[in-house]
Design a protein around this motif. Structure first.
Motif, mmCIF file in Angstrom:
data_model
loop_
_atom_site.group_PDB
_atom_site.id
_atom_site.type_symbol
_atom_site.label_atom_id
_atom_site.label_comp_id
_atom_site.label_asym_id
_atom_site.label_seq_id
_atom_site.Cartn_x
_atom_site.Cartn_y
_atom_site.Cartn_z
ATOM 1 N N LYS A 59 0.833 -1.202 0.000
ATOM 2 C CA LYS A 59 0.000 0.000 0.000
ATOM 3 C C LYS A 59 0.869 1.255 0.000
ATOM 4 N N ASN A 60 1.896 1.279 0.830
ATOM 5 C CA ASN A 60 2.759 2.455 0.938
ATOM 6 C C ASN A 60 3.571 2.691 -0.331
ATOM 7 N N PHE A 63 1.261 4.096 -3.069
ATOM 8 C CA PHE A 63 0.912 5.499 -2.883
ATOM 9 C C PHE A 63 2.107 6.410 -3.155
ATOM 10 N N GLY A 132 -4.388 9.279 1.261
ATOM 11 C CA GLY A 132 -3.047 8.811 1.589
ATOM 12 C C GLY A 132 -2.325 9.724 2.556
ATOM 13 N N THR A 133 -2.328 11.036 2.285
ATOM 14 C CA THR A 133 -1.618 11.958 3.169
ATOM 15 C C THR A 133 -2.254 12.000 4.552
ATOM 16 N N SER A 135 -4.024 9.491 5.967
ATOM 17 C CA SER A 135 -3.789 8.202 6.622
ATOM 18 C C SER A 135 -2.418 8.169 7.286
ATOM 19 N N GLU A 136 -1.417 8.708 6.600
ATOM 20 C CA GLU A 136 -0.081 8.770 7.187
ATOM 21 C C GLU A 136 -0.061 9.671 8.421
ATOM 22 N N GLN A 152 -8.208 5.366 10.354
ATOM 23 C CA GLN A 152 -7.898 5.248 8.929
ATOM 24 C C GLN A 152 -9.082 4.667 8.158
ATOM 25 N N GLY A 413 3.653 10.753 1.649
ATOM 26 C CA GLY A 413 2.808 11.320 0.608
ATOM 27 C C GLY A 413 3.152 12.765 0.307
ATOM 28 N N LEU A 449 -2.595 4.645 -7.493
ATOM 29 C CA LEU A 449 -3.724 5.123 -6.689
ATOM 30 C C LEU A 449 -4.774 4.026 -6.517
ATOM 31 N N PHE A 452 -3.566 1.473 -4.002
ATOM 32 C CA PHE A 452 -3.627 2.053 -2.655
ATOM 33 C C PHE A 452 -5.071 2.099 -2.148
ATOM 34 N N VAL A 456 -6.611 0.125 1.174
ATOM 35 C CA VAL A 456 -7.239 0.761 2.341
ATOM 36 C C VAL A 456 -8.716 0.397 2.425
#
Length: 562
Positions: A59-60, A63, A132-133, A135-136, A152, A413, A449, A452, A456
């Protein structure tokens, strides 16, 4: 049986989400189309009920590649529009500020957690990168694993609910309701703008395939006998070129000083309106083409890097050019952020635009050297440049700071987004380094995308229903307001303060919302592509600024919740 299979082989769930999601996203009802990303998320949420999970590392990585490619392709336009596009860029600021205020009001009134707040921002603004941004940022709040996963999951669920209502609202607002508020006819306004840009007397004339903008015609010289080639071309603003001359059955070398003679057969290329105007003065058209090839000889795509060309119109570019240097070179198309902008005489050009030049091979090569660099027809990706860019982005993402007692960090991200902007800008200035073909960049964005989002969505599946039950209709209503309020504010600012014309203003509002379906619906209503002029500027800015708001919303919402 199915659940056990998906849990044992989660890659099946991943590709099932992609395939079924993009199938659902391709279904179009009127002007509304969910798109592949939202469709993937819906399928992933459903399959997530089986317990299938994708490894966090995948996932990481997905993204990081997506967000770097997003910055890389948008970098040249982003920096180009910061200065000269300030009027439209102001609308992106209106979008950022208003949605941030609305999200915080929703947090205070509905007692939203940080994940739900960020999901509302992502969905209502139809900007998937925020997931993404944000979630981080949630992972850096210091909560336990269970609470982090719950927040998340709430991002994804709030996004999926608000996205649908936000999408419908922005499409209807830009294509229908805004015109009623302004009391204008969008088709008439679009035709007026088209004419102002030099598109001719009819809205449809630039669209008909039977009447292309650039053409070649053969004539037998009559009234133009005795006129020098250069003087004849200058009479029509150098918008046509005498490419070949045959006299007495023998070809002649074409020079500006050569005088045309009665009975000469000539091949003339150029803009259709110029040829139509010149035809009576030139002579009789030869229906068979007299053996000349009337097809324009060569086509080449050029990335515009010339500094003094930024902000100039196509007409001004031709007027400034030395006749000998500009002779026989025509701009057939302008592509900005992978979107076609009408290539009319009044169209403003930006550094980073891709110009499609047509004409004789020697002419277009000469024009390409003066305007920028030829977009290489290569399928190879410079993985040294790509890998270095992502690594630097990850390093930037580790930077953090405390503001007003709130700790903010860009994360991978945000870091890769900024790195992509920088590396894309460098590539536009120094084209000998960093090859990332547009097709390769597009697959990085699309697959990165979608992968990712699927990952999620699968992990959020079990918690999705809980959030919907908890807030009910509140999330859709807030999502609608987060589209209408910025849209109405931008409509007022654009008309009353900035004095923008209705068509490009509505295109800019669609762009500040990063909504491709909205601009597609608007182009359909107006009948031409003039709304795209405003869309590309705000899209370039909002596409970068909105993802950076993810950590801000998470940080503010977490602080309010304490």
């Amino acid at each position: 049986m199915v659940a056990e299979l998906l849990k044992a082989q989660p890659e099946i769930a991943l590709f099932a989400s992609l395939a079924l999601g993009y199938l659902i996203g391709s279904i179009k009802i009127g002007p509304i189309q969910l798109g592949g990303v939202c469709g993937t998320l819906i399928v992933a949420l459903l399959l997530g009920q089986t317990g299938a999970r994708i490894a966090p590392d995948l996932k990481n990585i997905a993204f990081a590649l997506f967000i770097f490619a997003l910055g890389f392709t948008g970098g040249p336009q982003f920096f180009a529009n910061i200065g000269r596009g300030w009027r439209y860029g102001l609308l992106s600021i209106v979008e950022i500020v208003s949605v941030l205020v609305l999200v915080m009001i929703a947090v205070a009134v509905l007692h939203l957690d940080a994940g739900t707040a960020a999901g509302l921002l992502a969905g209502a603004a139809t900007e998937s990168a925020v997931i993404g941004t944000a979630s981080e940022a949630v992972a850096k709040l210091g909560f336990g694993d269970a609470e982090t996963l719950r927040l998340q999951a709430n991002i994804v669920t709030a996004y999926s609910v608000s996205y649908l209502f936000g999408l419908i609202t922005i499409v209807l607002f830009t294509s229908q309701f805004a015109a009623l508020l302004m009391r204008v006819n969008l088709r008439d306004e679009a035709e007026r703008v088209w004419r102002q840009l030099g598109g001719g007397d009819s809205l449809e004339e630039g669209k008909r395939l039977a009447a292309p903008a650039l053409v070649g015609r053969a004539f037998r010289v009559g009234r133009a006998a005795g006129v020098a080639v250069g003087a004849f071309e200058a009479q029509y603003g150098h918008n046509l070129t005498v490419e070949q001359i045959e006299r007495g059955g023998a070809p002649l070398a074409v020079t500006p000083e050569l005088a045309l003679a009665a009975g000469d057969f000539v091949l003339v290329n150029g803009r259709r309106e110029a040829l139509v105007a010149a035809a009576p003065a030139l002579g009789d058209e030869v229906a068979s083409g007299h053996g000349f090839s009337t097809a324009l000889a060569d086509t080449v795509d050029v990335v515009l890097t010339r500094k003094d060309a930024h902000g100039a119109t196509i007409r001004q570019l031709r007027e400034r050019a030395d006749p000998a240097q500009g002779r026989g070179v025509y701009i057939a198309a302008v592509t900005r952020l992978e979107t076609r902008v009408p290539a009319l005489p009044g169209t403003e050009l930006n550094r980073g635009d891709v110009l499609t030049l047509v004409g004789a091979k020697a002419d277009v090569m000469r024009g390409a050297q003066r305007l920028g660099y030829i977009l290489p027809a290569t399928l190879k990706t410079d993985f040294v440049y790509l890998g270095l860019g992502v690594l630097i982005g990850m390093a930037i993402g580790r930077l953090s700071g405390t503001f007003g007692g709130m700790t903010l960090a860009l994360g991978t991200g945000g870091g890769c987004l900024l790195s992509g902007l920088l590396f894309g800008w460098i590539r536009s200035r120094y084209p000998v380094v960093g090859s990332l073909p547009s097709a390769a960049a597009q697959i990085l964005k699309d697959f990165g995308l979608a992968t990712f989002i699927a990952a999620v969505g699968l992990s959020a599946g079990p918690d999705a229903i809980k959030l919907v039950r908890e807030y009910g209709l509140a999330l859709p209503i807030v999502g609608i307001l987060m589209v209408l309020v910025p849209g109405l504010l931008s409509l007022w600012v654009g008309r009353m303060l900035l004095k923008l014309d209705p068509v490009t203003l509505l295109g800019a509002i669609a762009g500040q919302q990063c909504s491709t379906p909205a601009i597609s619906a608007l182009v359909g209503v107006t009948g031409n592509s003039t709304p795209v002029i405003g869309y590309t500027i705000t899209y370039a800015l909002s596409n970068i600024l909105l993802p950076l708001m993810g950590p801000v919303v998470v940080g503010l919402a977490a602080k309010f919740a304490l």
